[in-house]
Design a protein around this motif. Structure first.
Motif, PDB file in Angstrom:
ATOM      1  N   GLU A  79       0.833  -1.207   0.000  1.00 12.93           N
ATOM      2  CA  GLU A  79       0.000   0.000   0.000  1.00 12.93           C
ATOM      3  C   GLU A  79       0.866   1.254   0.000  1.00 12.93           C
ATOM      4  O   GLU A  79       0.475   2.284  -0.569  1.00 12.93           O
ATOM      5  CB  GLU A  79      -0.925  -0.015   1.222  1.00 12.93           C
ATOM      6  N   THR A  80       2.053   1.197   0.617  1.00 15.08           N
ATOM      7  CA  THR A  80       2.965   2.340   0.599  1.00 15.08           C
ATOM      8  C   THR A  80       3.411   2.652  -0.826  1.00 15.08           C
ATOM      9  O   THR A  80       3.537   3.820  -1.209  1.00 15.08           O
ATOM     10  CB  THR A  80       4.187   2.048   1.484  1.00 15.08           C
ATOM     11  N   TYR A  88       1.667   1.943  -3.591  1.00 16.42           N
ATOM     12  CA  TYR A  88       0.516   2.515  -4.278  1.00 16.42           C
ATOM     13  C   TYR A  88       0.306   3.980  -3.879  1.00 16.42           C
ATOM     14  O   TYR A  88      -0.009   4.820  -4.726  1.00 16.42           O
ATOM     15  CB  TYR A  88      -0.744   1.709  -3.966  1.00 16.42           C
ATOM     16  N   GLN A  89       0.489   4.288  -2.608  1.00 16.09           N
ATOM     17  CA  GLN A  89       0.329   5.664  -2.163  1.00 16.09           C
ATOM     18  C   GLN A  89       1.371   6.577  -2.806  1.00 16.09           C
ATOM     19  O   GLN A  89       1.074   7.708  -3.185  1.00 16.09           O
ATOM     20  CB  GLN A  89       0.446   5.740  -0.633  1.00 16.09           C
ATOM     21  N   TYR A  97       0.025   7.079  -6.477  1.00 13.98           N
ATOM     22  CA  TYR A  97      -1.282   7.657  -6.767  1.00 13.98           C
ATOM     23  C   TYR A  97      -1.542   8.976  -6.046  1.00 13.98           C
ATOM     24  O   TYR A  97      -2.278   9.804  -6.559  1.00 13.98           O
ATOM     25  CB  TYR A  97      -2.389   6.668  -6.393  1.00 13.98           C
ATOM     26  N   VAL A  98      -1.010   9.141  -4.835  1.00 14.55           N
ATOM     27  CA  VAL A  98      -1.336  10.331  -4.059  1.00 14.55           C
ATOM     28  C   VAL A  98      -0.639  11.534  -4.659  1.00 14.55           C
ATOM     29  O   VAL A  98       0.579  11.526  -4.874  1.00 14.55           O
ATOM     30  CB  VAL A  98      -0.933  10.149  -2.580  1.00 14.55           C
ATOM     31  N   ARG A 128       3.123  13.985  -3.582  1.00  7.65           N
ATOM     32  CA  ARG A 128       4.184  13.337  -2.820  1.00  7.65           C
ATOM     33  C   ARG A 128       5.503  13.329  -3.586  1.00  7.65           C
ATOM     34  O   ARG A 128       6.545  13.637  -3.040  1.00  7.65           O
ATOM     35  CB  ARG A 128       3.780  11.903  -2.463  1.00  7.65           C
ATOM     36  N   ARG A 168      -5.993   5.893  -8.997  1.00  6.20           N
ATOM     37  CA  ARG A 168      -6.660   4.778  -8.337  1.00  6.20           C
ATOM     38  C   ARG A 168      -8.154   4.805  -8.627  1.00  6.20           C
ATOM     39  O   ARG A 168      -8.787   5.861  -8.637  1.00  6.20           O
ATOM     40  CB  ARG A 168      -6.410   4.860  -6.835  1.00  6.20           C
TER      41      ARG A 168
END
Length: 278
Positions: A192-193, A195-196, A199-200, A203, A221
Motif C-alpha cells: 500500500e505504501t 501505491y500511495q 497515486y497520491v 508526494r 486509483r
C-alpha cells in the motif's frame, strides 16, 4: 487586598504602569468563583483588561502578541490517544511488575495499544519507559503530513523504480525487499505504501510515469466503494419464477426438463411457484 479604581487606568506618572499586583489579585478572585466583571470591579481595572489577561492578545499594529494567562485544560472524557496521565499510570504499573493485560484492563484500552506504546516510546538506549519523555516523543510524531518512507530512502526508491520498470507488481516488490534485505527494516515497506507513492498527488516519491507500468495501466486509483459505479451482477434483471413463459411451465421443450428430476412444484398463497424435492 484593597485596590482603588483609578481614573486613568492606562498611563500613570512616569509612563505605563505595570499592573503586577492587580493581575495576581484578579486571577485569585477568579479562582474563588467570582465573575470577570466583579473581579475587575474589585481590582479596579477595565473589563477589557481582564479579558485580555485571560484570553491573550493577537498581534495588532504596535501592540505585541501575548499568550493567554490560563492554560487550556484538555477534556477528561474518552480519547483516541493516550494522555500523559495514562502514560504515568503505565510507568507506575511497570515498576510494580504488572503485566500488559492488567495495565490495559485498568486503562480500558486494548493490550496491543499498551504493548505498542511501551515498544515505541521507551528509551532507545536502556529500554526504560519514562512517561514524560514518552509523551513528548508521541506528540512530536503526531503532526501531519509526514514525509514518506520511500522519499527518505534513495536506495529503496531506486529499487522500487527499477522493478516497476520491468512490470513487477507492488506485492512482488515488497516480498523481494524482505527476502533480499532481511536484516534491514528501513528497506521493508507494504504494498500500500508503493501505491500511495504512485497515486497520491503531491508526494513525488516515485516518478509519475511509473503508474503506467502497473499491470492495471491506470494513472489514478479506481475506487471500489461507490455503489453507482459497480458492475451489476446480472446482465438482465432477474425474473420471478411465477413470471416464466407458458412453454417453460408446460415443459414442451426437452431442455426445460433439465434439473427437474425428482422435483415437484407447488404454488403458495402469494402466487409464486416453490420447488421442493419429492
Amino acid at each position: 487586598m484593597d485596590f482603588e479604581v483609578r481614573e486613568n487606568r492606562t498611563v500613570a506618572q512616569g509612563g505605563r504602569r505595570v499592573l503586577v499586583r492587580e493581575r495576581e489579585e484578579y486571577f485569585r478572585l477568579m479562582d474563588q468563583g467570582l465573575s470577570s466583571y466583579e473581579a475587575c470591579r474589585r481590582v479596579g481595572i477595565n473589563i477589557r483588561t481582564g479579558k485580555r489577561w485571560r484570553n491573550g492578545r493577537n498581534l495588532s499594529g504596535k501592540d505585541k502578541a501575548r499568550p493567554p494567562a490560563l492554560a487550556v485544560v484538555p477534556p477528561e472524557g474518552p480519547s483516541r490517544y493516550l494522555r500523559e496521565a495514562d502514560r504515568i499510570h503505565i510507568a507506575d504499573r511497570l515498576r510494580e511488575k504488572a503485566t500488559v493485560r492488567q495495565i490495559a484492563a485498568e486503562l480500558g484500552r486494548s493490550p496491543s495499544t499498551v504493548s505498542r506504546e511501551i515498544r515505541r516510546n521507551r528509551h532507545p538506549t536502556n529500554g526504560q519507559y519514562r512517561p514524560h519523555a514518552a509523551h513528548a516523543r508521541a506528540e512530536a510524531r503526531r503532526p501531519r503530513p509526514k514525509p514518506g518512507k520511500i522519499g527518505q530512502n534513495p536506495e529503496l526508491r531506486d529499487f522500487i523504480q527499477d522493478h516497476l520498470d520491468i512490470r513487477w507488481s507492488p506485492e512482488q516488490i515488497c516480498q523481494a525487499l524482505r527476502a533480499q534485505f532481511p536484516d534491514r527494516p528501513e528497506m521493508h515497506v507494504a504494498h500500500e505504501t508503493v501505491y500511495q507513492a504512485l497515486y497520491v498527488q503531491g508526494r513525488g516519491e516515485l516518478r509519475r510515469e511509473l503508474a503506467r507500468a502497473l499491470r492495471t495501466g491506470r494513472a489514478r486509483r479506481k475506487p471500489h466503494r461507490q455503489t453507482q459505479q459497480r458492475i451489476p451482477r446480472f446482465a438482465t434483471p432477474m425474473l420471478m419464477i411465477s413470471e416464466r413463459p407458458a412453454e417453460a411451465e408446460d415443459r414442451a421443450v426437452p431442455g426445460h426438463w433439465e434439473g427437474d428430476r425428482a422435483t415437484r412444484s407447488r404454488t403458495n398463497t402469494s402466487g409464486l411457484t416453490d420447488w421442493r424435492g419429492s
